[in-house]
Every structure is written in structure tokens, then in C-alpha cells.
Design an enzyme around this catalytic site. Sequence first.
Site, PDB file in Angstrom:
ATOM      1  N   GLU A   1       0.020  -0.819  -0.095  1.00 41.20           N
ATOM      2  CA  GLU A   1       0.042  -0.092  -0.100  1.00 41.20           C
ATOM      3  C   GLU A   1       0.671   1.450   0.202  1.00 41.20           C
ATOM      4  O   GLU A   1       0.499   2.875   0.194  1.00 41.20           O
ATOM      5  CB  GLU A   1      -0.588   0.091   1.470  1.00 41.20           C
ATOM      6  CG  GLU A   1      -1.852  -0.863   0.753  1.00 41.20           C
ATOM      7  CD  GLU A   1      -3.097  -0.788   2.164  1.00 41.20           C
ATOM      8  OE1 GLU A   1      -2.549   0.207   3.072  1.00 41.20           O
ATOM      9  OE2 GLU A   1      -4.655  -1.439   2.131  1.00 41.20           O
TER      10      GLU A   1
ATOM     11  N   GLU B   1      -6.517  -7.811  -0.646  1.00 43.41           N
ATOM     12  CA  GLU B   1      -7.159  -7.749   0.372  1.00 43.41           C
ATOM     13  C   GLU B   1      -9.185  -6.913   0.396  1.00 43.41           C
ATOM     14  O   GLU B   1      -9.520  -6.582  -1.007  1.00 43.41           O
ATOM     15  CB  GLU B   1      -7.015  -6.078   1.756  1.00 43.41           C
ATOM     16  CG  GLU B   1      -5.467  -6.069   1.836  1.00 43.41           C
ATOM     17  CD  GLU B   1      -4.520  -5.462   2.612  1.00 43.41           C
ATOM     18  OE1 GLU B   1      -5.102  -5.282   3.433  1.00 43.41           O
ATOM     19  OE2 GLU B   1      -3.255  -5.626   2.675  1.00 43.41           O
TER      20      GLU B   1
HETATM   21  C1  GAL Z   1      -4.618  -2.854   4.465  1.00 42.11           C
HETATM   22  C2  GAL Z   1      -3.325  -2.988   5.405  1.00 42.11           C
HETATM   23  C3  GAL Z   1      -3.711  -3.794   6.337  1.00 42.11           C
HETATM   24  C4  GAL Z   1      -4.252  -4.544   7.005  1.00 42.11           C
HETATM   25  C5  GAL Z   1      -5.482  -3.644   6.395  1.00 42.11           C
HETATM   26  C6  GAL Z   1      -7.205  -3.563   7.749  1.00 42.11           C
HETATM   27  O1  GAL Z   1      -4.948  -1.342   4.252  1.00 42.11           O
HETATM   28  O2  GAL Z   1      -2.413  -3.429   4.098  1.00 42.11           O
HETATM   29  O3  GAL Z   1      -2.206  -4.591   6.351  1.00 42.11           O
HETATM   30  O4  GAL Z   1      -3.966  -3.009   7.685  1.00 42.11           O
HETATM   31  O5  GAL Z   1      -5.770  -3.063   6.090  1.00 42.11           O
HETATM   32  O6  GAL Z   1      -7.807  -3.921   7.030  1.00 42.11           O
END
Ligand code: GAL
Length: 794
Positions: A376, A446
Amino acid sequence: MVSINLNFDWKYSEKFEEQMLDNNFDDKEFEIVHIPHANKIIPYNNFDEEIYQFVSCYRKNIFIEKTLQGKAICLIFEGVANAATVYVNGQLAFEHKGGYTAFGGDIAQFVQFGADNIITVKVDSTERDDIPPFGGVVDYLCYGGIYREVYINVFDGVYANTMHITPLDVLDKPKAQVDINFSQNVDNMPIDIKVLDMQNNVIATSQETANGDNFSTVLEIADAKLWDIDNPFLYTVVATFGKESVSERFGLRECRFKKKGFFLNGKRIKIRGLNRHQSYPYVGYAMPKSAQESDAEFLKDTLGLNLVRTSHYPNSKHFMNKCDEIGLMVFTEIPGWQFISKKQEWRDVCLQHTQEMISQYYNHPSIILWGVRINESGDDKELYTQTNKIAHSMDKTRQTGGVRCFPMSKLLEDVYTYNDFSYAGKKTILMPKSFVAGNVPYLITEFNGHMFPTKTFDHEKRRQEHALRYAKVINQAYKKKGISGCIGWCMSDYNTHKDFGSGDKICYHGISDMFRIEKLAASVYKMQQTKNPVLEISSNMEIGDNDGGQVGTIYMFTNCDQVKLYKNGKLVNEFDMAQERKKSEFKFLPFPPVEMLDIIGNQLEYDDKYKFSKRDAKKMKNVLLTIKKSGTIVGIIKKLFSIAGLIIKYRLSIDSVTELFGKYCSSWGQKQVSYRFEGYTNGQKVIETEKGAIYEKKLYVKSDRDSLIEDKTYDVVRVVIKATNQFDNVCPYDNSVVRVKTNGIVDIIGDDTFALIGGQRAVWLKTNGKSGIAQVVIECDGKSQTIKLNVEKK
Ligand code: GAL
């Protein structure tokens, strides 16, 4: 090669002083510890994360035989968080920055042969801003200590620094390209290569000569068996040269992300994965082989996934080996979280990590994509041009990805890997691929996570919504052909920094808790396979636990063909799942969750008060189900027209409808009702579950294995403890105190006395050098169970 394990009996101090480098330093006050070691045991939650951020000292005395003189003595550390400086007999041998890759070197020049030698490691577990992921904030803890194994490899003469095996031409004439990098230049050195199959049959050989410091050859593999998620066939290459030999496992497979999806061995596969943090309660990262392997098995065998993303760093080799063995694909990536430093040292370490990750993890067939961007982070053309260059020059067959959280980023990698957190329970589920990335290979890396943190002890309606959100996003990813698949955030809850989480230093983002005990959302994954029957009902059917006494919408999470519903032991409905699935809003999933609306079935036909005709019973049922769905009497008004005939014919009043609703739907003011659900596949009952009032509390205790083996290091086993009712369902609001006692053959990791969390919890036990039968007594609320574990020491 002779390998010497160095995992037992290190001397450890929570502080480091220069005088500790002196061989004569008196370390008898130091604690004796074993590797994997956490520099600090941390509480389960509610603590200050700075308690483990310090510089510590590890010392080990090793006697090095005279016979080893003239040989290379390579000391290897598999992982030290977050930086290590290694001294041998007080002399600096090497340093390493970063906690997630192995490092080491030949220490022969510092060694006294036929004598004791002291290895001293200065371990820096502070969050140094010259090492990724540090410099900004990080949503996970990075812990500290020598948390992966340590060993010495002794080589006689020339040896291999690396042997990389590349599968070629897999779908046509499979071949293995073997590349060896030697420790020194060689001159016309005979080298013998063998390829062995899983039964140790030699299936290809070559005898050649090597010159210089690199050697490369290609061997054709006749009648090759490919590495696949269903049949993960593995081969081993053994190279023999001089006085040494080296062996490495590999698999023949072709993995390709294309614009139209992901293809393994030419076959399109929809990726269904989860992100894994490698942390555990109390000890953080410091868990040995069996725990690492259990996580891989949990993901593949229990949850039925085909991929794991090792967010946000390379994971233990034990975890990776298991992934190779069980056919779980891996997307691994360089360490980092959102932040890119302008400091040159930091950027150099990032490049070093890229190089180390690819070199050290090259032979794992499970790895199908290299993540060469800090998770990210923003665009940084200079840095990511370099990471991609490193990856592409070191590995000609695997593609690269780089996880972003914003659209229309300049794609320097081969695959646009995107964290899509668009779904917030409203209309938008996923961003259109065309908008985020254009027409390129595309993978969602994600979703969910912080959009809907959910605890095992949250109300069942929230847990249901949590599960449905996974179903919603995965369903959408299945629907869209151009999406290679999606990887949910995340496998388990995890300890995190103060800037994240629920205020108690835990991010409750997992589909399981920190002990790997499943939440309802785990069922969304589990039910997508057919190996194990799944039947989870999203409610405990306890009216008093729900607003207005309405259980409301309930879902079945099942992969069965048919579900039979019994009320107080009487069959009331049979659900044909194929038909139900057609109606599901998640119908693109292999097995969608299905709303279970009709809990009335044919009961109204037998109502002894109103004596409805068959047709009218059906009509009346519709009315009651509409009320049930809307959750209020407004439901009746909606149905007023269709109900008019019934009202007249059966002299129904609001009271009588309320009475019928109470009797058949809500049971408010009625005697408690029990519901039994039976799941059938091919006409056979394969699973059942029952919901009803708790009249008996039981203590459930189950260890994952009944034997432990202390070998290269200590071993651990997880014991799950639950308060369950007479139907073996967890009692969700039970916080009884548990006491764990052992007879000394094993130790307890973390607390020995703790409260259940929402009726459940687990404890890990570890070997301590003794062997025999470990008796472990678990006491809870006046009940007690003893488990016996066979503990062996090799
Ligand atoms: C994302 C991140 C993850 C975790 C997640 C929580 O932005 O890549 O490491 O923090 O959010 O939802």
C-alpha cells in the site's frame, strides 16, 4: 555437508553491553533460552508495545572440533527481528538488517579449533528508521528476538551458495533448469545431477563439468507429474561435486496471471485466499515448525483456500514447505507497510530484502507471484523500477505484483494487485477493474478487514453480517472473469500498534481469533469445498438475545445437497439446496450462503386450533414469514390484501396472528424451542447441528495432536478449550476461568490461568527437554479434563 543445530541453550539478557563481547564475560546471570525465542513474552492484550522494543544480547558457547579445520563453517540465522550484529569470539562476523529473511556467513576465520567459541548476537528490536517496515506507522507488531532457527553448515571444499531450479516448458516438454552458484571458482570440476521423484526414484541425470563460479544445465523430465493444488507433486534435485552435495525440492508448474484471470498449468483458477500474519499470542513471531505447518494446514485443509498472501513479509520456511506439500499457492512480498523512506539506507535495505526474498524462496513451487512493492505504498518510480528489475533478472518465469490501495497507479509490475476496501455494507462491492487498473492482469489482495472488525464474542447479528460481507465480495470476484480472485483480510486477529485495532492492541480482522479459532466468517471459505461437510446456522435461535425477540434473517452456510429442519424433534421442512442456491444473492460462489426463511414448513397444516386447509396453511405461512422478514407487525399490513380472505374465513384478529407468529416463528412467550438441522449429501446424512436452550454446560478440550517431538528445536501443540452446551455448541457468553496445570513434561506458553473469551480459547504447550507422558489438567468451573501427550526427544 554436516549440519549442527544451534537452537538450544542460548544465554539471554534483555540488555546489551560491549563487555558482553568478551569471551571471559560472566553470563551466569543470563536466562537460558531456546530458539525460536521472543525477546519478551507479551500479554494477550492491553499492553504497551514498547515493552519489547529494546536491544538485547544472546550468547552461545560452542565447541568446534579440530577436525573441522580447513572447512567452511557457515553460521545461518533464519530470522532475527529486527536487526542483528553477530560476533564470534568478540570479532564482528556479520550484520543484518530486517527481521524476515535469513542471513549468515562463513565464520571459520574467527573460530578456534578444538576449543570453545562464543557466538554473541546483539539483537536490535527497536523500530529503526533505516529498516523497512519502520519510519511511519505499522498495523501489526514486529516483535523481537532470534525468532527463527539457527544452525551451522560445515562444508568441505567448494560448496553451493545457492541452487535454483526453474521449471521450463511445463505444458509441453517439462524441464528443470538447474543453476548453481559456487562458493569459489572451479576448474573443470565434475558435477553429477540427479532428479528424484517423491518415491526417490531417479528420473533424470546428467554428468557434466563446471567452470568458474556458476553452473547451469537443463534436464528433461520424462512422464512428468505437475505440481498442482490438488496434486502437489514435488521433485528433488541432488547435485554432487567435489566433496559436497546439495539438494533442493522443486515442482513443475506454470503460473500465469493474464488479463482474463489466473491460470495454473493452463487451467483457469479463481483465487480464493486469505492474508496471514505470522504472529501468535504471547510469543509474537517465535513459534517452531509444527505451529507454522498447522497454519498452512488450517488455510488449505480446514478453510479450503487455494492461496495465502504472506502479508507483509516472507514467512517461515516451515510454513512455505508445508504450502509446497499440500498445494497451497503463495503470494509473498517484501517487508513494509505503506511508508517509503527517502533515506538511502532504508531504500538499500528494501532492495536487499527483494534480492534475499527471491534468492531464498526461489525453489518453492507454491510461490506464484513476487510482491516487490511495500504494501500500500505510493508510487515511487525509482524504487520500484529497481525492485522489479531485481525480480525479473533473478527469476525469468514468475511475474511480479505490488500491492496498492489506490487506482490508476503506474503499473511497473506484471499484475495489478489491489486492496479493494470499497464494500461498506452499501451498494458498491468492488471497484470496476477498468477504473482501477485498466485491461491488465488483476488480483484483489485485501478486502473487509477494518471495514467491519468483528470479535468472536460480538452479537450473532454482527458475526452474521461479517460472514456475509466476505460472501458478498468473493461472490463479486467470482462473477467478474477479469478478476483473478480475491484475498481476504485476514486469517486471524493480530496484536497491533496503538494507532490501530480496537484499543486493546488487537485488530479483530480475522475470520478466526488469535488462537485460530474460527468465527462464523470462516464458514464462507470452508463451505466452498466438498471434502468436508459444512453446516453452520448463523443464529443460536435465542429470541431473548435479539431485538424485540426477533431472530430475524438467518443464513445456512452449507455445502450439503439437502438440509432437514426439525423443531422439537419433529421434521418441519426440507431444503433442496440446489433450488435454494439459485435464489441466493451470492449465486456465483460454488456454494453460496442461503437465507433460511421458512422455519414453519408444513406445520400450519396440522394446527389443531385453526385447522387450516392445505392452501390456506400455505397462505398463512407466507404472512407469518413476511412478518418474520420485516421483523414487525408492518409485515401484516403489507400482506393485508392476501390475508383478507383468511381473516374472514378463520375469524382471525391481530391477537390470533400474533399468537400464530409466536407459535410458529418467534416462540416469544412460549416454551423454549429446539431446532435440529441435518445436512445430507447424496442422500446420506453427513452432518447435524442443534440449537436450543442451554441446560448442560460441558468442558470441551481438544489438542491438535497427541504427540510432540523435540528434535532440532522444541515442539508445540495447541489445545482448544471451550465451554459448550449439550449440543456441543459453544456457550457464547461464557467467560469462566480456566486453569491449566502440567506434570512438568511440557510447559505452558503464556498464562496458565485465564478467562474464556466468548466461551472459547486455546493454549499452546511446549516441550522443555523432557520426554515421557505429559499430563495436562484443564480445570474450569468445577469441571476438569486431563489430556495425555506423548513427548519424545530425538
Ligand atoms: C490494509 C493493510 C493491512 C491491514 C488492513 C486492515 O490497508 O494493507 O495491513 O492494515 O488494511 O483492514
